[in-house]
Design an enzyme around this catalytic site. Structure first.
Site, PDB file in Angstrom:
ATOM      1  N   ALA A 145     141.771  -8.315   8.779  1.00 54.97           N
ATOM      2  CA  ALA A 145     142.373  -7.654   9.950  1.00 54.97           C
ATOM      3  C   ALA A 145     141.335  -7.459  11.057  1.00 54.97           C
ATOM      4  CB  ALA A 145     142.965  -6.318   9.535  1.00 54.97           C
ATOM      5  N   CYS A 205     129.965  -6.295  13.580  1.00 53.48           N
ATOM      6  CA  CYS A 205     129.861  -6.104  15.039  1.00 53.48           C
ATOM      7  C   CYS A 205     128.996  -4.870  15.346  1.00 53.48           C
ATOM      8  CB  CYS A 205     131.239  -6.015  15.681  1.00 53.48           C
ATOM      9  SG  CYS A 205     132.333  -4.829  14.894  1.00 53.48           S
TER      10      CYS A 205
END
Length: 336
Positions: free
Chosen positions: A143, A267
């Site tokens: 996701a 990230c």
């Protein structure tokens, strides 16, 4: 003109107000130590969303010549023009040097979207994975689905398993796949809600390629936490993330066939969640070895700024003005 100036100032004020001081203080302390002077310029980009950029990934299953013309008129150009080791012709991503965001498309049942908006650096893990037609692929923490969609722009896997443990995020993943992938192909995609730490034991040596886009401390969004209590809790829980990431990687290695490749990405700029986790895996798992990514990094150096001094199997994209992509850490391993 005055009205637009007022609106812009309001937006600026709003964005400035949203910065969470607790998170910023934490980042200042950690990243000044880890990145030195580089942190100052990275921080300036992260703190000013008005200079952020968004890439437009075209959907080959819903092609539109008009869209490509519009993008070119608006000053967008094709990314990844360099001599990359792996760049499928069907993967088309447009970027612009100027900040701003192309309008998003709403989800409409039965109608495929023409493009996906994303941080261009998030395509690097997909390019590093080098998926080929017919290979069995696992996207372990899939996701919201952008990387799964990008993989399907590159190749037609034999079996494609997209997994997401979190219930809410799993629904988001399902909707993304439905928005971009046509019916006949959707039937070949397996979407599951398994605990990623257990997949390796449940499905040993089943996949040629595994992507572990791990849950991490997302520097961009955390910096704008509106709830200080939630932000404080996140920073406490941050210490536990590297343990989870290590377990997910160990599971991914078990799920991988000998000779197969694994790409790990986050990230965040955090060393504890990036190179420390990879080093721990390399030191504790004798059946994996680092895979060289320097050729890929060199080919995309026009578009991205990388932290210098990283090892050949890893890269860290640093946001800078005009190239406000990342943070994105990518590491590649091969199973022996």
């Amino acid at each position: 003109f005055l009205l637009s100036l007022k609106l812009e100032n309001k937006t600026k004020e709003k964005l400035q107000k949203q910065i969470c001081q607790v998170v910023l203080d934490h980042f200042e302390k950690q990243y000044t130590t880890e990145l030195g002077d580089t942190w100052t310029s990275v921080r300036d980009v992260l703190m000013h969303p008005l200079c952020w950029q968004y890439a437009v990934l075209l959907n080959k299953f819903s092609q539109s010549a008009a869209l490509e013309n519009t993008l070119r008129v608006k000053g967008y150009h094709l990314a990844f023009q360099g001599p990359l080791p792996y760049l499928p012709a069907a993967l088309e991503c447009y970027i612009s040097r100027t900040p701003g965001r192309f309008p998003a498309q709403k989800h409409r049942a039965g109608k495929l979207k023409e493009y996906y908006l994303l941080n261009a650096a998030s395509l690097l893990p997909v390019l590093a994975l080098e998926v080929k037609d017919g290979e069995d692929v696992l996207d372990l923490c899939a996701a919201p689905g952008g990387k799964s969609v990008a993989i399907l722009q590159c190749a037609y896997p034999g079996n494609f398993h997209c997994n997401e443990y979190d219930g809410l995020r799993s629904r988001w993943l399902k909707q993304t796949i439905e928005s971009f992938i046509p019916d006949p192909l959707i039937n070949l995609i397996k979407i599951s809600k398994l605990d990623g730490r257990q997949i390796g034991d449940l499905q040993p040596e089943l996949y040629d390629k595994v992507l572990v886009d791990a849950p991490c401390s997302n520097d961009r969004s955390w910096l704008f936490s509106s709830d200080i209590q939630q932000a404080t809790l996140r920073l406490i829980q941050r210490k536990e993330l590297s343990s989870l990431q290590f377990q997910l990687l160990r599971s991914a290695i078990k799920a991988l066939r000998p000779g197969g490749s694994l790409v790990y990405s986050t990230c965040t700029l955090s060393k504890a969640e990036n190179s420390d986790v990879i080093n721990l895996i390399l030191n504790s798992c004798s059946n994996v070895m680092p895979a060289d990514m320097k050729e890929m990094a060199k080919a995309v150096s026009q578009e991205f700024t990388f932290l210098s001094g990283t090892q050949q199997h890893e890269l860290l994209v640093l946001p800078e003005k005009g190239r406000a992509w990342g943070p994105m850490y990518v590491a590649k391993l091969k199973k022996i």
